[in-house]
Design a protein around this motif. Structure first.
Motif, PDB file in Angstrom:
ATOM      1  N   LEU A 127       0.823  -1.215   0.000  1.00  0.00           N
ATOM      2  CA  LEU A 127       0.000   0.000   0.000  1.00  0.00           C
ATOM      3  C   LEU A 127       0.854   1.261   0.000  1.00  0.00           C
ATOM      4  CD1 LEU A 127      -2.766  -1.040   2.562  1.00  0.00           C
ATOM      5  CD2 LEU A 127      -3.029  -0.797   0.076  1.00  0.00           C
ATOM      6  N   THR A 128       1.878   1.293   0.836  1.00  0.00           N
ATOM      7  CA  THR A 128       2.714   2.495   0.908  1.00  0.00           C
ATOM      8  C   THR A 128       3.518   2.683  -0.374  1.00  0.00           C
ATOM      9  OG1 THR A 128       4.458   1.297   2.108  1.00  0.00           O
ATOM     10  CG2 THR A 128       2.868   2.542   3.424  1.00  0.00           C
ATOM     11  N   ARG A 129       3.947   1.592  -0.995  1.00  0.00           N
ATOM     12  CA  ARG A 129       4.671   1.704  -2.267  1.00  0.00           C
ATOM     13  C   ARG A 129       3.745   2.279  -3.346  1.00  0.00           C
ATOM     14  NH1 ARG A 129       5.933  -3.421  -3.380  1.00  0.00           N
ATOM     15  NH2 ARG A 129       7.497  -3.382  -1.740  1.00  0.00           N
ATOM     16  N   ALA A 130       2.524   1.766  -3.409  1.00  0.00           N
ATOM     17  CA  ALA A 130       1.558   2.277  -4.393  1.00  0.00           C
ATOM     18  C   ALA A 130       1.267   3.753  -4.136  1.00  0.00           C
ATOM     19  CB  ALA A 130       0.272   1.459  -4.350  1.00  0.00           C
ATOM     20  N   SER A 131       1.159   4.123  -2.882  1.00  0.00           N
ATOM     21  CA  SER A 131       0.916   5.517  -2.516  1.00  0.00           C
ATOM     22  C   SER A 131       2.061   6.405  -2.978  1.00  0.00           C
ATOM     23  CB  SER A 131       0.735   5.628  -1.000  1.00  0.00           C
ATOM     24  OG  SER A 131       0.675   6.964  -0.587  1.00  0.00           O
ATOM     25  N   SER A 132       3.271   5.965  -2.717  1.00  0.00           N
ATOM     26  CA  SER A 132       4.456   6.739  -3.080  1.00  0.00           C
ATOM     27  C   SER A 132       4.624   6.842  -4.593  1.00  0.00           C
ATOM     28  CB  SER A 132       5.694   6.092  -2.462  1.00  0.00           C
ATOM     29  OG  SER A 132       6.855   6.771  -2.840  1.00  0.00           O
ATOM     30  N   GLU A 133       4.464   5.726  -5.273  1.00  0.00           N
ATOM     31  CA  GLU A 133       4.691   5.711  -6.719  1.00  0.00           C
ATOM     32  C   GLU A 133       3.638   6.501  -7.498  1.00  0.00           C
ATOM     33  OE1 GLU A 133       5.055   1.613  -7.853  1.00  0.00           O
ATOM     34  OE2 GLU A 133       7.092   1.456  -7.054  1.00  0.00           O
ATOM     35  N   THR A 134       2.453   6.565  -6.963  1.00  0.00           N
ATOM     36  CA  THR A 134       1.386   7.289  -7.656  1.00  0.00           C
ATOM     37  C   THR A 134       1.152   8.678  -7.088  1.00  0.00           C
ATOM     38  OG1 THR A 134      -0.325   6.335  -6.231  1.00  0.00           O
ATOM     39  CG2 THR A 134       0.185   5.163  -8.293  1.00  0.00           C
ATOM     40  N   GLN A 135       1.923   9.025  -6.061  1.00  0.00           N
ATOM     41  CA  GLN A 135       1.766  10.310  -5.367  1.00  0.00           C
ATOM     42  C   GLN A 135       0.315  10.514  -4.943  1.00  0.00           C
ATOM     43  OE1 GLN A 135       3.485  13.313  -7.897  1.00  0.00           O
ATOM     44  NE2 GLN A 135       5.536  12.509  -7.646  1.00  0.00           N
ATOM     45  N   THR A 136      -0.214   9.465  -4.319  1.00  0.00           N
ATOM     46  CA  THR A 136      -1.601   9.447  -3.854  1.00  0.00           C
ATOM     47  C   THR A 136      -1.588   9.194  -2.358  1.00  0.00           C
ATOM     48  OG1 THR A 136      -2.234   8.456  -5.967  1.00  0.00           O
ATOM     49  CG2 THR A 136      -3.832   8.316  -4.188  1.00  0.00           C
ATOM     50  N   LYS A 137      -2.493   9.816  -1.640  1.00  0.00           N
ATOM     51  CA  LYS A 137      -2.575   9.570  -0.199  1.00  0.00           C
ATOM     52  C   LYS A 137      -2.859   8.095   0.061  1.00  0.00           C
ATOM     53  CE  LYS A 137      -4.158  14.128   1.178  1.00  0.00           C
ATOM     54  NZ  LYS A 137      -5.200  14.885   1.871  1.00  0.00           N
ATOM     55  N   LEU A 138      -2.260   7.582   1.127  1.00  0.00           N
ATOM     56  CA  LEU A 138      -2.431   6.178   1.496  1.00  0.00           C
ATOM     57  C   LEU A 138      -3.905   5.842   1.669  1.00  0.00           C
ATOM     58  CD1 LEU A 138      -1.082   3.493   2.225  1.00  0.00           C
ATOM     59  CD2 LEU A 138      -0.913   4.319   4.574  1.00  0.00           C
ATOM     60  N   ARG A 139      -4.654   6.758   2.262  1.00  0.00           N
ATOM     61  CA  ARG A 139      -6.082   6.533   2.466  1.00  0.00           C
ATOM     62  C   ARG A 139      -6.799   6.336   1.129  1.00  0.00           C
ATOM     63  NH1 ARG A 139     -11.146   7.429   3.198  1.00  0.00           N
ATOM     64  NH2 ARG A 139     -12.173   7.906   5.115  1.00  0.00           N
ATOM     65  N   ASP A 140      -6.419   7.125   0.133  1.00  0.00           N
ATOM     66  CA  ASP A 140      -7.053   7.026  -1.182  1.00  0.00           C
ATOM     67  C   ASP A 140      -6.688   5.724  -1.893  1.00  0.00           C
ATOM     68  OD1 ASP A 140      -8.243   9.481  -0.705  1.00  0.00           O
ATOM     69  OD2 ASP A 140      -6.711  10.604  -1.798  1.00  0.00           O
ATOM     70  N   VAL A 141      -5.450   5.277  -1.705  1.00  0.00           N
ATOM     71  CA  VAL A 141      -5.039   3.982  -2.268  1.00  0.00           C
ATOM     72  C   VAL A 141      -5.880   2.879  -1.644  1.00  0.00           C
ATOM     73  CG1 VAL A 141      -3.143   2.297  -2.405  1.00  0.00           C
ATOM     74  CG2 VAL A 141      -2.688   4.726  -2.812  1.00  0.00           C
ATOM     75  N   ALA A 142      -6.020   2.910  -0.324  1.00  0.00           N
ATOM     76  CA  ALA A 142      -6.814   1.897   0.377  1.00  0.00           C
ATOM     77  C   ALA A 142      -8.277   1.958  -0.051  1.00  0.00           C
ATOM     78  CB  ALA A 142      -6.682   2.094   1.887  1.00  0.00           C
TER      79      ALA A 142
END
Length: 91
Positions: free
Chosen positions: A61-76
């Motif tokens: 989740l944190t990798r996806a958040s970082s790579e997409t420059q998206t908040k962790l909450r939004d990734v989840a």
């Protein structure tokens, strides 16, 4: 709800700033709890889908958040609502 009533009562007694601060803090705490629940749900999906640990799911989740420059909450949120993990944007 009861917490909001307490804050409202303080406001009526002239403790407006304290009541506002209390209501704002309560709102922030509720959002934090909702966010934590959402992230835990997303972790659970990843754990089941890929047979990984909780820590590994959080890393995904944190990798996806970082790579997409998206908040962790939004990734989840995206994972729990659509089943998809956001991926890096390709230019």
């Amino acid at each position: 709800m009861a917490d909001c009533l307490v804050a409202d009562d303080r406001y009526r007694r002239g403790e407006g700033q304290d009541a506002f601060s209390d209501a704002q803090e309560i709102s922030q705490l509720n959002l934090a709890l909702d966010t934590r629940d959402l992230i835990d749900q997303a972790k659970g999906i990843l754990m089941e889908r890929f047979k990984i640990t909780s820590q590994q799911a959080f890393q995904v989740l944190t990798r996806a958040s970082s790579e997409t420059q998206t908040k962790l909450r939004d990734v989840a949120d995206r994972l729990t609502s659509s089943g998809e993990i956001p991926t890096r944007r390709r230019d």
